[in-house]
Design a protein around this motif. Structure first.
Motif, PDB file in Angstrom:
ATOM      1  N   ASN A 191       0.952  -0.991  -0.135  1.00  0.00           N
ATOM      2  CA  ASN A 191      -0.104  -0.001  -0.042  1.00  0.00           C
ATOM      3  C   ASN A 191       0.779   1.195   0.097  1.00  0.00           C
ATOM      4  N   LEU A 192       1.823   1.381   0.857  1.00  0.00           N
ATOM      5  CA  LEU A 192       2.691   2.520   0.884  1.00  0.00           C
ATOM      6  C   LEU A 192       3.634   2.655  -0.420  1.00  0.00           C
ATOM      7  N   SER A 193       4.062   1.608  -1.123  1.00  0.00           N
ATOM      8  CA  SER A 193       4.618   1.539  -2.218  1.00  0.00           C
ATOM      9  C   SER A 193       3.551   2.196  -3.456  1.00  0.00           C
ATOM     10  N   THR A 194       2.395   1.696  -3.465  1.00  0.00           N
ATOM     11  CA  THR A 194       1.820   2.141  -4.313  1.00  0.00           C
ATOM     12  C   THR A 194       1.526   3.859  -4.140  1.00  0.00           C
ATOM     13  N   ILE A 195       1.220   4.075  -3.017  1.00  0.00           N
ATOM     14  CA  ILE A 195       0.984   5.671  -2.814  1.00  0.00           C
ATOM     15  C   ILE A 195       2.386   6.548  -3.391  1.00  0.00           C
ATOM     16  N   GLU A 196       3.537   5.874  -2.878  1.00  0.00           N
ATOM     17  CA  GLU A 196       4.623   6.501  -3.216  1.00  0.00           C
ATOM     18  C   GLU A 196       5.066   6.494  -4.699  1.00  0.00           C
TER      19      GLU A 196
ATOM     20  N   VAL B 210       2.410   6.815  -6.766  1.00  0.00           N
ATOM     21  CA  VAL B 210       1.505   7.736  -7.263  1.00  0.00           C
ATOM     22  C   VAL B 210       2.114   9.369  -7.022  1.00  0.00           C
ATOM     23  N   PHE B 211       2.809   9.541  -6.262  1.00  0.00           N
ATOM     24  CA  PHE B 211       3.438  10.679  -6.092  1.00  0.00           C
ATOM     25  C   PHE B 211       4.840  11.107  -6.367  1.00  0.00           C
ATOM     26  N   ASP B 212       5.327   9.989  -7.037  1.00  0.00           N
ATOM     27  CA  ASP B 212       6.920  10.010  -7.373  1.00  0.00           C
ATOM     28  C   ASP B 212       6.810  11.297  -8.693  1.00  0.00           C
ATOM     29  N   LYS B 213       7.866  11.701  -8.536  1.00  0.00           N
ATOM     30  CA  LYS B 213       8.329  12.814  -9.571  1.00  0.00           C
ATOM     31  C   LYS B 213       7.503  14.048  -9.061  1.00  0.00           C
ATOM     32  N   THR B 214       7.379  14.212  -7.751  1.00  0.00           N
ATOM     33  CA  THR B 214       6.685  15.491  -7.378  1.00  0.00           C
ATOM     34  C   THR B 214       7.335  15.903  -5.931  1.00  0.00           C
ATOM     35  N   ASP B 215       7.118  17.015  -5.569  1.00  0.00           N
ATOM     36  CA  ASP B 215       8.067  17.352  -4.205  1.00  0.00           C
ATOM     37  C   ASP B 215       7.552  16.737  -3.211  1.00  0.00           C
TER      38      ASP B 215
ATOM     39  N   VAL C 138       2.237  18.228  -0.688  1.00  0.00           N
ATOM     40  CA  VAL C 138       3.050  18.327  -2.196  1.00  0.00           C
ATOM     41  C   VAL C 138       2.498  19.538  -2.625  1.00  0.00           C
ATOM     42  N   THR C 139       3.342  20.166  -3.701  1.00  0.00           N
ATOM     43  CA  THR C 139       2.560  21.101  -4.304  1.00  0.00           C
ATOM     44  C   THR C 139       1.979  20.923  -5.426  1.00  0.00           C
ATOM     45  N   MET C 140       0.644  21.440  -5.735  1.00  0.00           N
ATOM     46  CA  MET C 140      -0.180  20.954  -6.742  1.00  0.00           C
ATOM     47  C   MET C 140      -0.271  22.391  -7.841  1.00  0.00           C
ATOM     48  N   ASP C 141      -0.625  21.903  -9.082  1.00  0.00           N
ATOM     49  CA  ASP C 141      -0.765  23.116  -9.984  1.00  0.00           C
ATOM     50  C   ASP C 141      -2.150  23.708 -10.196  1.00  0.00           C
ATOM     51  N   ASN C 142      -3.119  22.610  -9.896  1.00  0.00           N
ATOM     52  CA  ASN C 142      -4.591  22.977 -10.162  1.00  0.00           C
ATOM     53  C   ASN C 142      -5.263  22.032  -9.276  1.00  0.00           C
ATOM     54  N   ALA C 143      -6.607  22.099  -9.247  1.00  0.00           N
ATOM     55  CA  ALA C 143      -7.697  21.239  -8.559  1.00  0.00           C
ATOM     56  C   ALA C 143      -7.536  19.929  -9.219  1.00  0.00           C
ATOM     57  N   GLN C 144      -7.697  19.830 -10.706  1.00  0.00           N
ATOM     58  CA  GLN C 144      -7.479  18.701 -11.251  1.00  0.00           C
ATOM     59  C   GLN C 144      -6.356  17.709 -11.072  1.00  0.00           C
TER      60      GLN C 144
ATOM     61  N   ILE D 162      -7.506  16.021  -7.834  1.00  0.00           N
ATOM     62  CA  ILE D 162      -8.623  14.813  -8.113  1.00  0.00           C
ATOM     63  C   ILE D 162      -7.866  13.642  -8.839  1.00  0.00           C
ATOM     64  N   ASP D 163      -6.955  13.705  -9.630  1.00  0.00           N
ATOM     65  CA  ASP D 163      -6.391  12.848 -10.297  1.00  0.00           C
ATOM     66  C   ASP D 163      -5.477  11.678  -9.312  1.00  0.00           C
ATOM     67  N   LYS D 164      -4.733  12.462  -8.263  1.00  0.00           N
ATOM     68  CA  LYS D 164      -4.217  11.738  -7.200  1.00  0.00           C
ATOM     69  C   LYS D 164      -5.001  11.115  -6.295  1.00  0.00           C
ATOM     70  N   TYR D 165      -6.451  11.676  -5.961  1.00  0.00           N
ATOM     71  CA  TYR D 165      -7.126  10.780  -5.238  1.00  0.00           C
ATOM     72  C   TYR D 165      -7.632   9.630  -6.055  1.00  0.00           C
ATOM     73  N   ILE D 166      -7.891   9.765  -7.318  1.00  0.00           N
ATOM     74  CA  ILE D 166      -8.353   8.629  -8.146  1.00  0.00           C
ATOM     75  C   ILE D 166      -7.401   7.711  -8.375  1.00  0.00           C
ATOM     76  N   ALA D 167      -6.088   7.974  -8.164  1.00  0.00           N
ATOM     77  CA  ALA D 167      -4.975   7.286  -8.579  1.00  0.00           C
ATOM     78  C   ALA D 167      -4.691   6.216  -7.500  1.00  0.00           C
ATOM     79  N   VAL D 168      -5.163   6.794  -6.338  1.00  0.00           N
ATOM     80  CA  VAL D 168      -4.617   5.856  -4.860  1.00  0.00           C
ATOM     81  C   VAL D 168      -6.036   4.958  -4.546  1.00  0.00           C
ATOM     82  N   SER D 169      -7.091   5.366  -5.065  1.00  0.00           N
ATOM     83  CA  SER D 169      -8.394   4.707  -4.735  1.00  0.00           C
ATOM     84  C   SER D 169      -8.477   3.328  -5.005  1.00  0.00           C
TER      85      SER D 169
END
Length: 94
Positions: free
Chosen positions: A38-43, A45-50, A70-76, A79-86
């Motif tokens: 689970n932790l690996s999956t989350i990591e 999803v957030f790879d190549k971000t700050d 994490v710094t996000m550029d926009n609301a989408q 949403i995409d990160k929430y969907i990716a870990v769901s």
């Protein structure tokens, strides 16, 4: 994605666009069953971000709390990160 979930993400996106300035910091909080997969999956999803990822195990060791700043550029992007870990079974988003 079912209609209820789609509607939830639509409302969340509207709130984020109204309340935040972009780019900006966002704090994701999850509780997942304590499994290294689970932790690996989350990591991934957030790879190549700050992302700054902090974890804490529950007192009984069955769950792990995950906080991600994490710094996000926009609301989408949020949403995409929430969907990716769901797909993580037993995941709770806070």
């Amino acid at each position: 994605m079912d209609e209820k979930t789609t509607e939830f993400y639509k409302r969340l996106k509207e709130e984020l666009e109204k309340d935040m300035t972009w780019p900006g910091p966002y704090l994701f909080k999850f509780i997942v069953p304590a499994d290294p997969k689970n932790l690996s999956t989350i990591e991934q999803v957030f790879d190549k971000t700050d992302a700054q990822i902090q974890t804490r195990n529950s007192s009984n060791g069955k769950f792990t709390s995950v906080s991600i700043k994490v710094t996000m550029d926009n609301a989408q992007q949020i949403i995409d990160k929430y969907i990716a870990v769901s797909p993580i079974e037993g995941l709770i988003s806070l």
